[in-house]
Design a protein around this motif. Structure first.
Motif, PDB file in Angstrom:
ATOM      1  N   UNK A 415       0.814  -1.215   0.000  1.00 49.29           N
ATOM      2  CA  UNK A 415       0.000   0.000   0.000  1.00 49.29           C
ATOM      3  C   UNK A 415       0.852   1.271   0.000  1.00 49.29           C
ATOM      4  N   UNK A 416       2.146   1.139   0.282  1.00 43.79           N
ATOM      5  CA  UNK A 416       2.992   2.329   0.426  1.00 43.79           C
ATOM      6  C   UNK A 416       4.283   2.269  -0.389  1.00 43.79           C
ATOM      7  N   UNK A 417       4.459   1.217  -1.187  1.00 45.81           N
ATOM      8  CA  UNK A 417       5.701   1.089  -1.959  1.00 45.81           C
ATOM      9  C   UNK A 417       5.416   0.358  -3.262  1.00 45.81           C
ATOM     10  N   UNK A 418       6.472  -0.005  -3.958  1.00 43.54           N
ATOM     11  CA  UNK A 418       6.318  -0.712  -5.226  1.00 43.54           C
ATOM     12  C   UNK A 418       6.082  -2.200  -5.062  1.00 43.54           C
ATOM     13  N   UNK A 419       6.061  -2.687  -3.826  1.00 40.68           N
ATOM     14  CA  UNK A 419       5.778  -4.100  -3.571  1.00 40.68           C
ATOM     15  C   UNK A 419       4.352  -4.425  -4.000  1.00 40.68           C
ATOM     16  N   UNK A 420       4.151  -5.556  -4.665  1.00 44.43           N
ATOM     17  CA  UNK A 420       2.800  -5.968  -5.037  1.00 44.43           C
ATOM     18  C   UNK A 420       2.164  -6.747  -3.891  1.00 44.43           C
ATOM     19  N   UNK A 421       0.855  -6.888  -3.940  1.00 44.54           N
ATOM     20  CA  UNK A 421       0.152  -7.674  -2.927  1.00 44.54           C
ATOM     21  C   UNK A 421       0.653  -9.114  -2.906  1.00 44.54           C
ATOM     22  N   UNK A 422       0.854  -9.688  -4.087  1.00 46.26           N
ATOM     23  CA  UNK A 422       1.330 -11.067  -4.173  1.00 46.26           C
ATOM     24  C   UNK A 422       2.708 -11.191  -3.517  1.00 46.26           C
TER      25      UNK A 422
END
Length: 445
Positions: A415-422
């Protein structure tokens, strides 16, 4: 029921030690016992009388306790209700660890029952006759308190999910109420395009909401068999959730607001947060927390992953249990059965509790109840159908409190970075596996 099951429980190290190390059986300074108590023993205990200490934050139990004492004049219910959330569990775990001051009855949320049961911290209620009550309850809650032939508590309430939506906002922009999650994404785009200040929902990352969404989608990331666990968020059903929700995150269609905050209540009240998908216990919180929006909101079934599918999930809910080190097992069980299976159920429902019992959910009085806040809608019909469509094969980890406490450092990064939910779910999986192994669990690869 204003409960956030994603609440961080800081006493997790102690709780886990109890789960894996302590036997929580046998005698204690309290003179407690783990000997089996039969139904006839319960009746004998009621005739003899005594005191039952109950730890619970549920306000409706005050009336139930008074009614129980009136029915059984020789019994005194000592209701301790000043604790909730992490303080409640920390106090309970400390008492069990010290083998002193353990209550006779303890309220425990469904996601935490397995943790206390694993270390024999809870009394098996089957010998009391609790195993004969299975058919009285909806699938989700009963599954949470039972394992094989053992029963570790009686369901107190439930949280079958529904979608609450601001009808005034949807009508204003001529947008149809979504019935599938694909339609939900489309509605989110339309709403935000019509007014950039309006979001389909708030979501800053919540463990309880995420597990409920996975539950509905058919994913079963947790498999538990005693101290053997498997944690896997990679199946296709989990991807249904991540693929859909990722679109909402990427397109910035979710208000970055945490639940139960002043900003959240404001958004629900002024129409900038247009839906809320949560447990059926929510209406009372609308009344107390968002009084200015009375008449604007309605309830609808939780959107489906596939058109026509009626699968739902639970969010929240708790049970009343008998800690193994508690005293007066016969009297304690009598009170629990009265509160959660007997006359106390109707008393609690009349005061706003959402039941886990089929009889109340299916009753004409319950289903015809009109919610003034929801424009006179008979919303219990929607909630009862949701409860009946919850799959009964969901499992929580026996250290779910810890898993929830690291959610924001893993999945929350989406929700706050380039990390995906997966990717966030994979991180959550890895951290949970590492913790499980450190605590002595056997983790299936």
């Amino acid at each position: 029921m204003r409960r956030n099951t994603g609440r961080l429980l800081r006493g997790i190290a102690l709780v886990s030690a109890v789960a894996l190390g302590a036997t929580a059986c046998g005698g204690s300074d309290d003179g407690s016992t783990d000997e089996a108590v039969s139904a006839s023993d319960v009746q004998a205990a009621l005739k003899k009388g005594g005191t039952v200490t109950v730890w619970s934050w549920e306000p409706t139990l005050k009336t139930v306790a008074a009614d129980f004492e009136k029915k059984y004049p020789k019994v005194k219910i000592n209701l301790v209700s000043e604790r909730s959330g992490d303080k409640h569990y920390t106090a309970l775990s400390n008492a069990i660890s010290a083998e002193k001051g353990v209550p006779d009855v303890a309220q425990i949320e469904y996601f935490a029952v397995n943790q206390y049961a694993l270390g024999k911290g809870l009394t098996d209620l089957a010998p009391f006759g609790a195993d004969k009550l299975a058919s009285k309850y909806t699938p989700g809650p009963w599954n949470a308190v039972s394992e094989d032939k053992a029963v570790y508590g009686l369901p107190m309430d439930s949280g079958p999910m529904a979608m609450f939506y601001n009808k005034k906002v949807f009508d204003k922009y001529g947008i149809a109420v979504p019935t599938t999650w694909d339609e939900y994404v489309d509605a989110a785009r339309e709403l935000h395009r019509a007014d950039p200040k309006v979001y389909i929902a708030n979501d800053a990352g919540d463990a309880g909401f995420t597990t409920s969404m996975l539950w509905q989608a058919g994913a079963r990331p947790y498999k538990v068999d005693g101290t053997n666990v498997k944690i896997d968020f990679s199946d296709a059903k989990a991807r249904k959730y991540t693929d859909t929700w990722q679109k909402l995150i990427d397109e910035k269609l979710l208000a970055p607001v945490n639940g139960w905050t002043d900003e959240w209540y404001k958004g629900l009240g002024d129409g900038t947060i247009a839906t809320l998908t949560t447990g059926a216990w929510m209406p009372a919180n609308f009344v107390s927390g968002v009084p200015n929006a009375a008449g604007d909101w309605r309830a609808a079934p939780m959107p489906a992953w596939t058109e026509g599918d009626k699968a739902s999930a639970e969010n929240g809910g708790s049970s009343l249990t008998l800690p193994s080190l508690g005293k007066n097992k016969g009297l304690a069980y009598a009170f629990v059965e009265y509160a959660n299976s007997g006359d106390g159920v109707r008393t609690r429902v009349e005061q706003g509790a959402f039941p886990a019992t089929k009889a109340e959910l299916q009753s004409a009085d319950f289903q015809s109840t009109k919610f003034d806040y929801l424009g006179g809608q008979e919303a219990n019909k929607i909630f009862a159908e949701s409860a009946a469509n919850v799959a009964d094969d969901w499992s929580y980890l026996p250290f779910q409190q810890y898993a929830n406490s690291v959610f924001h450092d893993t999945v929350g990064q989406a929700y706050v970075s380039g990390t995906t939910l997966a990717e966030g779910l994979k991180d959550w999986q890895d951290v949970s596996v590492k913790y499980a192994e450190e605590q002595g669990f056997t983790v299936e690869k």
